[in-house]
Structure formats: C-alpha cells, structure tokens
Scaffold this motif. Structure first.
Motif, PDB file in Angstrom:
ATOM      1  N   GLN A 178      -3.268 -18.100  51.445  1.00  0.00           N
ATOM      2  CA  GLN A 178      -4.541 -18.863  50.685  1.00  0.00           C
ATOM      3  C   GLN A 178      -4.768 -18.184  49.542  1.00  0.00           C
ATOM      4  O   GLN A 178      -4.772 -18.678  48.538  1.00  0.00           O
ATOM      5  N   TRP A 179      -4.854 -16.803  49.759  1.00  0.00           N
ATOM      6  CA  TRP A 179      -5.268 -16.029  48.616  1.00  0.00           C
ATOM      7  C   TRP A 179      -4.231 -16.012  47.589  1.00  0.00           C
ATOM      8  O   TRP A 179      -4.401 -15.997  46.104  1.00  0.00           O
ATOM      9  N   LYS A 180      -2.862 -16.355  47.930  1.00  0.00           N
ATOM     10  CA  LYS A 180      -1.881 -16.299  46.956  1.00  0.00           C
ATOM     11  C   LYS A 180      -1.961 -17.396  46.033  1.00  0.00           C
ATOM     12  O   LYS A 180      -1.082 -17.622  45.079  1.00  0.00           O
ATOM     13  N   GLN A 181      -2.529 -18.381  46.544  1.00  0.00           N
ATOM     14  CA  GLN A 181      -2.964 -19.885  45.846  1.00  0.00           C
ATOM     15  C   GLN A 181      -3.987 -19.755  44.660  1.00  0.00           C
ATOM     16  O   GLN A 181      -4.314 -20.889  44.187  1.00  0.00           O
ATOM     17  N   LEU A 182      -4.651 -18.528  44.815  1.00  0.00           N
ATOM     18  CA  LEU A 182      -6.002 -18.502  44.031  1.00  0.00           C
ATOM     19  C   LEU A 182      -5.677 -18.715  42.307  1.00  0.00           C
ATOM     20  O   LEU A 182      -6.446 -19.756  41.815  1.00  0.00           O
ATOM     21  N   ASP A 183      -4.693 -18.425  41.929  1.00  0.00           N
ATOM     22  CA  ASP A 183      -4.253 -18.629  40.545  1.00  0.00           C
ATOM     23  C   ASP A 183      -4.308 -20.152  40.257  1.00  0.00           C
ATOM     24  O   ASP A 183      -4.701 -21.001  39.088  1.00  0.00           O
ATOM     25  N   LEU A 184      -3.491 -20.915  41.106  1.00  0.00           N
ATOM     26  CA  LEU A 184      -3.169 -22.422  41.082  1.00  0.00           C
ATOM     27  C   LEU A 184      -4.548 -22.845  41.105  1.00  0.00           C
ATOM     28  O   LEU A 184      -4.703 -23.970  40.459  1.00  0.00           O
ATOM     29  N   PHE A 185      -5.278 -22.673  42.101  1.00  0.00           N
ATOM     30  CA  PHE A 185      -6.624 -23.254  42.294  1.00  0.00           C
ATOM     31  C   PHE A 185      -7.740 -23.105  40.973  1.00  0.00           C
ATOM     32  O   PHE A 185      -8.420 -23.890  40.690  1.00  0.00           O
ATOM     33  N   VAL A 186      -7.577 -21.850  40.385  1.00  0.00           N
ATOM     34  CA  VAL A 186      -8.182 -21.506  38.995  1.00  0.00           C
ATOM     35  C   VAL A 186      -7.722 -22.587  38.267  1.00  0.00           C
ATOM     36  O   VAL A 186      -8.470 -23.281  37.350  1.00  0.00           O
TER      37      VAL A 186
END
Length: 345
Positions: free
Chosen positions: A292-300
């Motif tokens: 989930q943390w690896k998807q932070l850029d996408l969620f930003v």
C-alpha cells in the motif's frame, strides 16, 4: 426574491449572516460576538461566548469560543452522521477533534429558516480547538505528529461499528473520478478541461481504478477517513496535531487519506523527508502493508486528478464563482502533470 445562486457574493453573505444570527437563538446563546471566517461551500463563523455561556475549561478547547457552520448541503442525516462520528472520535477514541455542541433541545444540528432563506439551511455548532494552523513552514516533526494522529483515527475506524441510520459518503472511484455524484456526464466534464490535462487525467484515473479494485474494501485498506487533511485543516499545539473540518469524512482508502495529507509536497524538493516523517509517525501506531505504501505516489496523483475533475464540475454548477474554481482547476491540473514529469505515467 432573487434566487440565492444568482446573488453576488456580498448579497449571499448578507443572507447567510442573518441566518447565522437566527441560529444562535436555537442554541440558547444571546449577545455573542459573531465573526465571519470563510465562505466556500459552507459559511463559517467564529462565535465568542459571554462568560455565562462559556464551557468548562479543557486542555483541548477554548472555553469561550465556538465555531458555527451554515451548511451548503441540505442532507441533515448525512450531516448528523458526521457529528456522530466526531462525537465517537472525541469521547470514545479520545482524539483531538472538534466536539459538537447540542442545541437547547439536545440535538446535534438544526434547520433554520429566515425570510430571505425560505428553504432554510442546516447549521451545526462545535467547540473551538485550541491550536494554530501552520500552512507555511511545516517541518518534518509536524508531519510525524500528523501521521500519528491519522493512524490513531484509522485504527479506531477499523474497529468502529456505526449506529443504525449512519450515512456518510463513499469515496471510491465512482464517486471521485467516475462522476457518479454529478449531474453532468463524465465525458462533458473531461472535455471542459484544458486540453493538456485531459489525457493525463484519464491515464491516472484508469491506473487508480485498477489499484482500488486490487485493494478491495476490507478493513486492511478501507474504512472511515477524514478525506480532507490539507494543512489548513490541521491545528498544532504542544507537539500534537489536531484535525479539523470533517465535512468530507466518509468511507475511503487509508492510502487516499494519507495522500491528501502529504500531497502539498508532492514531488518537490521536500517530498521525501516530509513523506518519510509522516510514515514514521503513522507506523508508531499501526502498520499498513508495504504494497500500500508503494502506491502512495499514485494516490497523490489521484488526488490531484480528483481535484481537477471536481473543480470542473463546480465551475459548471456555479459559474458565478469562476474566480475561485478556475484557479483551483488549473493548479490541480499542473500538479497532476508533475506526476508524469517524475516518470509516474
């Protein structure tokens, strides 16, 4: 009488203040200072209480001050559920959040009608949290404090069982990027965007759709979130972060909540240290899977795309306020483009 939507900003504020003054009677409060603070969708006022109406002293709240909201949304059940959630966070979880104040009849909200606002507006009153906003000059230790309180909120939310009748938004792909909450079609709104933003919006939108489908809606990834954790919605005092303005709270992805909290620094020179400080604070309380943390850029990027989309809808809905909505739309679009310059597309 001229419809509210056709009024100038000044005329709107005049009618809203009349209604706010009337609302205070319902709370049994008289001879108070009423100071206008903000008008975006809701109209917000500071209420300075005379000594006889002051609340008991508390380390979190100022005893002689409250915040009054005149809501743009007319759905009283949804607003009441926000206040129910705040009460649970305050009383059960012990978190530093705004505490609702009941009317003289014990209700958490009221509907107020005036001659100039015959359809009425829902109003709510809350205790004033003692702290200060730091919109510029935030440091990593502020983000660590924010990460910690957001983790506490998520931890409580993951196990909380809402009461019967509880109704809040669901912030999923359909509502945020699919246009399910809008009258206009998704295609119309995307077409209305400046051309340079249209393809990036669609690319991020589809990537986000796949990511959300993969995450699912289990408690490991999804639950009640604040959904609007921008710096202007957080107060700080004595090393503690205090979230305010829960108007948008609803069911959504933990990672989306985090993305809103850190997107101000999205891929600028402070991005890594502010992101890492938030992560460290969050992990003091609870752990999220590394995937989930690896998807932070996408969620930003998804948050920027969402703001671009919603600003486009707001501009269509209320063109009289284009001076607010066009800059919001364009800034969101430019922020989205940074994701692609970073190689995220």
């Amino acid at each position: 009488m001229k419809p509210f939507k056709e009024l100038s900003r000044r005329a709107r504020l005049h009618r809203l203040r009349e209604l706010a003054e009337t609302a205070l009677d319902i709370y049994g409060i008289k001879n108070v200072g009423l100071r206008f603070l903000q008008y975006h969708e809701n109209s917000i006022y500071r209420v300075d209480l005379p000594r006889r109406h002051a609340h008991a002293a508390n380390g979190l709240y100022l005893p002689d001050r409250c915040l009054l909201r005149v809501h743009a949304m007319g759905d009283a059940d949804t607003i009441a559920s926000e206040l129910t959630w705040l009460s649970a966070l305050n009383r059960e979880a012990g978190l530093p959040v705004p505490a609702p104040v009941a009317t003289a009849e014990g209700q958490l909200l009221a509907t107020v009608v005036t001659p100039n606002m015959p359809n009425g507006r829902v109003v709510s009153l809350m205790r004033w949290l003692d702290g200060r906003k730091i919109q510029e000059g935030l440091r990593p230790h502020h983000l660590a404090a924010l990460g910690k309180v957001v983790a506490q909120l998520h931890e409580f939310a993951a196990g909380w069982r809402p009461p019967k009748g509880f109704s809040r938004f669901t912030w999923d792909w359909d509502s945020q990027l699919g246009g399910s909450m809008f009258e206009r079609s998704r295609e119309e709104l995307v077409t209305s965007m400046p051309r340079k933003f249209q393809e990036p919006f669609e690319i991020v939108s589809q990537k986000a759709k796949r990511a959300m489908k993969s995450l699912g809606t289990g408690a490991d990834a999804f639950g009640m979130i604040h959904a609007d954790l921008y710096p202007e919605n957080v107060l700080y005092k004595n090393g503690r972060a205090c979230p305010i303005d829960f108007e948008d709270c609803g069911y959504g992805y933990w990672m989306w909540d985090i993305a809103v909290a850190v997107c101000k620094w999205g891929w600028n020179e402070d991005w890594e240290r502010m992101r890492d400080a938030f992560h460290a604070g969050y992990e003091q309380v609870r752990a999220l899977p590394e995937k989930q943390w690896k998807q932070l850029d996408l969620f930003v990027a998804t948050q920027f795309a969402t703001m671009l989309f919603w600003a486009s809808e707001f501009l269509k809905h209320d063109p009289m306020r284009k001076d607010v909505y066009i800059p919001w739309r364009n800034e969101s679009g430019e922020n989205l483009l940074r994701y692609f310059k970073r190689g995220g597309g």
